[in-house]
Design a protein around this motif. Structure first.
Motif, PDB file in Angstrom:
ATOM      1  N   ALA A  34       0.832  -1.207   0.000  1.00 25.66           N
ATOM      2  CA  ALA A  34       0.000   0.000   0.000  1.00 25.66           C
ATOM      3  C   ALA A  34       0.867   1.259   0.000  1.00 25.66           C
ATOM      4  O   ALA A  34       0.521   2.259  -0.647  1.00 25.66           O
ATOM      5  N   CYS A  35       1.986   1.229   0.727  1.00 24.86           N
ATOM      6  CA  CYS A  35       2.900   2.371   0.714  1.00 24.86           C
ATOM      7  C   CYS A  35       3.414   2.636  -0.705  1.00 24.86           C
ATOM      8  O   CYS A  35       3.498   3.797  -1.145  1.00 24.86           O
ATOM      9  N   VAL A  36       3.752   1.571  -1.413  1.00 21.25           N
ATOM     10  CA  VAL A  36       4.242   1.720  -2.782  1.00 21.25           C
ATOM     11  C   VAL A  36       3.147   2.315  -3.661  1.00 21.25           C
ATOM     12  O   VAL A  36       3.387   3.217  -4.481  1.00 21.25           O
ATOM     13  N   GLU A  37       1.918   1.837  -3.485  1.00 19.65           N
ATOM     14  CA  GLU A  37       0.799   2.409  -4.243  1.00 19.65           C
ATOM     15  C   GLU A  37       0.588   3.888  -3.913  1.00 19.65           C
ATOM     16  O   GLU A  37       0.109   4.655  -4.760  1.00 19.65           O
ATOM     17  N   ALA A  38       0.963   4.279  -2.702  1.00 17.70           N
ATOM     18  CA  ALA A  38       0.798   5.672  -2.277  1.00 17.70           C
ATOM     19  C   ALA A  38       1.994   6.539  -2.646  1.00 17.70           C
ATOM     20  O   ALA A  38       2.043   7.717  -2.253  1.00 17.70           O
ATOM     21  N   GLY A  39       2.955   5.978  -3.379  1.00 17.87           N
ATOM     22  CA  GLY A  39       4.056   6.793  -3.890  1.00 17.87           C
ATOM     23  C   GLY A  39       5.417   6.541  -3.308  1.00 17.87           C
ATOM     24  O   GLY A  39       6.401   7.158  -3.731  1.00 17.87           O
ATOM     25  N   PHE A  40       5.540   5.627  -2.346  1.00 13.66           N
ATOM     26  CA  PHE A  40       6.852   5.307  -1.787  1.00 13.66           C
ATOM     27  C   PHE A  40       7.647   4.454  -2.783  1.00 13.66           C
ATOM     28  O   PHE A  40       7.083   3.576  -3.450  1.00 13.66           O
ATOM     29  N   ASP A  41       8.942   4.671  -2.836  1.00 14.52           N
ATOM     30  CA  ASP A  41       9.815   3.751  -3.554  1.00 14.52           C
ATOM     31  C   ASP A  41      10.046   2.518  -2.692  1.00 14.52           C
ATOM     32  O   ASP A  41      10.272   2.637  -1.477  1.00 14.52           O
ATOM     33  N   ARG A  42      10.011   1.338  -3.305  1.00 17.63           N
ATOM     34  CA  ARG A  42      10.301   0.107  -2.570  1.00 17.63           C
ATOM     35  C   ARG A  42      11.813  -0.088  -2.543  1.00 17.63           C
ATOM     36  O   ARG A  42      12.466  -0.161  -3.603  1.00 17.63           O
ATOM     37  N   LEU A  43      12.385  -0.162  -1.356  1.00 15.84           N
ATOM     38  CA  LEU A  43      13.828  -0.294  -1.187  1.00 15.84           C
ATOM     39  C   LEU A  43      14.167  -1.614  -0.510  1.00 15.84           C
ATOM     40  O   LEU A  43      13.352  -2.193   0.212  1.00 15.84           O
ATOM     41  N   ASP A  44      15.394  -2.067  -0.733  1.00 14.08           N
ATOM     42  CA  ASP A  44      15.935  -3.211   0.004  1.00 14.08           C
ATOM     43  C   ASP A  44      16.722  -2.756   1.225  1.00 14.08           C
ATOM     44  O   ASP A  44      16.934  -3.549   2.145  1.00 14.08           O
ATOM     45  N   ASP A  45      17.180  -1.493   1.213  1.00 13.82           N
ATOM     46  CA  ASP A  45      18.140  -1.065   2.212  1.00 13.82           C
ATOM     47  C   ASP A  45      17.926   0.412   2.553  1.00 13.82           C
ATOM     48  O   ASP A  45      18.252   1.291   1.761  1.00 13.82           O
ATOM     49  N   LEU A  46      17.404   0.673   3.746  1.00 12.46           N
ATOM     50  CA  LEU A  46      17.246   2.049   4.209  1.00 12.46           C
ATOM     51  C   LEU A  46      18.542   2.617   4.768  1.00 12.46           C
ATOM     52  O   LEU A  46      18.604   3.801   5.123  1.00 12.46           O
ATOM     53  N   ASN A  47      19.577   1.798   4.869  1.00 13.83           N
ATOM     54  CA  ASN A  47      20.896   2.247   5.325  1.00 13.83           C
ATOM     55  C   ASN A  47      21.884   2.309   4.169  1.00 13.83           C
ATOM     56  O   ASN A  47      23.096   2.279   4.386  1.00 13.83           O
ATOM     57  N   GLY A  48      21.374   2.398   2.955  1.00 13.10           N
ATOM     58  CA  GLY A  48      22.229   2.394   1.790  1.00 13.10           C
ATOM     59  C   GLY A  48      22.283   3.736   1.099  1.00 13.10           C
ATOM     60  O   GLY A  48      22.441   4.788   1.731  1.00 13.10           O
ATOM     61  N   ALA A  49      22.112   3.720  -0.216  1.00 17.81           N
ATOM     62  CA  ALA A  49      22.276   4.935  -1.009  1.00 17.81           C
ATOM     63  C   ALA A  49      21.151   5.927  -0.818  1.00 17.81           C
ATOM     64  O   ALA A  49      21.341   7.129  -1.001  1.00 17.81           O
ATOM     65  N   ARG A  50      19.946   5.451  -0.458  1.00 14.37           N
ATOM     66  CA  ARG A  50      18.796   6.341  -0.315  1.00 14.37           C
ATOM     67  C   ARG A  50      18.008   5.984   0.931  1.00 14.37           C
ATOM     68  O   ARG A  50      17.904   4.823   1.287  1.00 14.37           O
ATOM     69  N   GLN A  51      17.434   7.019   1.544  1.00 11.02           N
ATOM     70  CA  GLN A  51      16.575   6.791   2.709  1.00 11.02           C
ATOM     71  C   GLN A  51      15.106   6.983   2.377  1.00 11.02           C
ATOM     72  O   GLN A  51      14.252   6.340   2.993  1.00 11.02           O
ATOM     73  N   ASP A  52      14.777   7.845   1.410  1.00 12.84           N
ATOM     74  CA  ASP A  52      13.379   8.049   1.046  1.00 12.84           C
ATOM     75  C   ASP A  52      12.823   6.767   0.435  1.00 12.84           C
ATOM     76  O   ASP A  52      13.284   6.327  -0.628  1.00 12.84           O
ATOM     77  N   GLY A  53      11.833   6.160   1.077  1.00 11.74           N
ATOM     78  CA  GLY A  53      11.240   4.939   0.572  1.00 11.74           C
ATOM     79  C   GLY A  53      10.764   4.066   1.706  1.00 11.74           C
ATOM     80  O   GLY A  53      10.715   4.481   2.869  1.00 11.74           O
ATOM     81  N   VAL A  54      10.406   2.822   1.376  1.00 17.10           N
ATOM     82  CA  VAL A  54       9.891   1.875   2.359  1.00 17.10           C
ATOM     83  C   VAL A  54      10.611   0.549   2.195  1.00 17.10           C
ATOM     84  O   VAL A  54      10.952   0.138   1.075  1.00 17.10           O
ATOM     85  N   ALA A  55      10.877  -0.123   3.302  1.00 17.95           N
ATOM     86  CA  ALA A  55      11.605  -1.394   3.270  1.00 17.95           C
ATOM     87  C   ALA A  55      11.285  -2.175   4.533  1.00 17.95           C
ATOM     88  O   ALA A  55      10.836  -1.620   5.539  1.00 17.95           O
TER      89      ALA A  55
END
Length: 538
Positions: free
Chosen positions: A160-181
């Motif tokens: 649902a977060c992805v449907e609401a515009g979040f990027d799906r990430l594998d790693d919130l401690n990596g190259a990007r923090q904006d998103g959901v994982a």
């Protein structure tokens, strides 16, 4: 037990265990680690989903704030771990480093050597990541990190977060923090992996490391501008212990300024007013307290999925005891998202914590039907509070004032976060799953009503920081190498040293601070990490 050591570390929490273990790697250095609480070998500690059952028990320092004037006079409970491992033995085990904007801002404001790239090697040094590698993660370190295996309800909320515009990430401690994982957690074999287990399991066998439990540090003994040791209270006995090289305060954002103030280091006028003779006037000690406001939005579940509603059923305990798997292995906050409530911001200001159960009032409140929770942790607060002793007696707790939500802009950001949470819940991925809105309830609709509801119900995210922070003698307690201003051989090694709070859970940064503190004492310098080492702001 000897009376003299080379280094005395006060507090066996998230950073103190790291510092003591690392320093004791040098066989010629005698290290004493002092902890007020008992051991960490307890079911409520080891079983991940049971963490909130420790709140208010003998394992909790059980701090309460003074009535908060911006929260309709409410006093908030601030649980703090009083056992080996400290808050790493009581938290929700989320491994989140923060945003590179945090660390680069520290360095830009005078914390030389604390950029994101300079901090990265001290994160990876500790880490044993089971799932992620590359330039952002370590293998073979003491601290086990793995990516959560989430409940089906959590998976659908992430969709649902992805449907609401979040990027799906594998790693919130990596190259990007904006998103959901899915959350990276300090678990190992279905059990909590706290710093006492990770760093001290092998280190405690070293003959040069002594661990003293059940002792409260009364004060640092300062003579001639130098820290000579500490006085502790064990039972009814007061004991003097000497340090030939260093005393390190790792008692946390509340405990460290309490010890400093009882030692005569802090705002001189205040110390005199409570019966302490000032040794050094450091006005920032106990000031600049920061905390993340935390607002939950709760919904009932419909359909077959129950989430963690029945996690307390004996069958789940039996399964966990037999196989170390099942619902008790959940850290509750099984997925995380970071977003900006205002697109013009330089970095995310909101952390979304996704939990497949009803969570309210620190887990004490129950709901009669299955539910899920979206927690909104406001990770860019501007409010500042204080920690001030009211007595030289170490058994008397300081007065804690968070001064939470002192500006309307903070409230407005949380209100925007509530709107985003409602948008997520409205997405098609949750069709057939979403039930009635429990909190705030559909009748709390307009922004004014939501703002009043936020002030009347907001809690915190268990992340106090910055009360003995890196800064000048006028604005902080210690220099960038964590040395207390004006006192030789005294350092700060915990979250109180953060110049400002990080964007995310503070556990991982506190471990990093412990690694850096030990490295400073040992005279080590690790090479900087690659560009974009921590989550980028873009």
């Amino acid at each position: 037990m000897d009376s003299t050591y080379d280094v005395i570390v006060c507090g066996a929490g998230a950073a103190g265990c790291v510092i003591a273990a690392r320093l004791s790697e040098d066989p010629g250095r005698r290290v004493l680690l002092i902890e007020a609480g008992p051991h960490n070998r307890r079911l409520s500690v080891v079983a991940p989903a049971a963490f909130s059952s420790q709140f208010g028990t003998k394992l909790d320092w059980n701090y309460w704030t003074e009535p908060e004037e911006n929260l309709f006079g409410r006093s908030l409970h601030e649980p703090r771990g009083r056992l080996m491992g400290g808050c790493s033995s009581m938290n929700a085990m989320m491994y989140v480093r923060g945003n590179r904007y945090d660390y680069d801002s520290w360095a830009a404001d005078g914390a030389t050597g604390w950029t994101a790239d300079e901090c990265l090697p001290y994160f990876t040094r500790s880490e044993d990541n089971a799932d992620l590698g590359g330039p952002y993660h370590g293998r073979g370190g003491p601290m086990h990190v793995e990516t959560n295996t989430p409940d089906p309800v959590t998976r659908k909320i992430v969709d649902a977060c992805v449907e609401a515009g979040f990027d799906r990430l594998d790693d919130l401690n990596g190259a990007r923090q904006d998103g959901v994982a899915f959350t990276q957690v300090n678990h190992r074999h279905g059990m909590r992996h706290d710093t006492a287990t990770a760093f001290l399991s092998g280190a405690r066998k070293r003959p040069n490391l002594t661990i003293l439990k059940g002792a409260v540090v009364q004060r640092v003994v300062v003579r001639g501008g130098r820290a000579e040791g500490v006085e502790i209270l064990r039972g009814r006995e007061s004991i003097r212990l000497n340090a030939t090289d260093e005393v390190v305060l790792s008692a946390g954002a509340f405990g460290t300024p309490e010890i400093l103030q009882r030692s005569g280091v802090g705002p001189a006028d205040h110390l005199r007013s409570v019966g302490v003779t000032p040794v050094l006037d450091l006005p920032a000690v106990g000031r600049h307290l920061m905390e993340h406001p935390f607002q939950f939005v709760n919904y009932e579940l419909t359909g077959a999925d129950q989430g963690l509603f029945d996690v307390a059923h004996p069958k789940h305990l039996a399964r966990w005891l037999a196989r170390r798997d099942g619902k008790l292995t959940s850290n509750v906050g099984e997925a995380l998202g970071f977003f900006r409530t205002d697109p013009s911001l330089p970095a995310p200001d909101m952390e979304l914590v996704i939990a497949p159960l009803f969570f309210w009032e620190h887990g004490k409140r129950e709901h009669p039907r299955p539910a899920f929770s979206l927690g909104l942790s406001y990770v860019a607060p501007t409010s500042r509070g204080s920690v001030m002793i009211d007595s030289p007696d170490p058994r008397a707790k300081a007065k804690i004032r968070l001064n939470m939500l002192s500006t309307q802009a903070e409230v407005d950001a949380i209100v925007r976060g509530v709107h985003k949470a409602r948008e997520i819940v409205s997405m098609p991925a949750l069709d057939g799953l979403r039930g009635a809105e429990i909190n705030p309830g559909v009748w709390v609709g307009d922004d004014y009503a939501l703002a009043q509801w936020v002030r009347s119900t907001v809690e915190h995210t268990y992340h106090p920081t910055s009360t003995a922070r890196i800064g000048t003698p006028e604005t902080g307690a210690c220099d960038p190498e964590l040395r207390v201003h004006g006192i030789l051989n005294l350092r700060i090694g915990d979250a109180s040293a953060m110049p400002t709070i990080t964007r995310g859970n503070t556990h991982a940064p506190t471990i990093m601070i412990g690694e850096r503190c030990a490295a400073f004492i040992r005279g080590e310098r690790l090479a900087s990490g690659p560009p974009a080492a921590l989550a980028a702001t873009a």
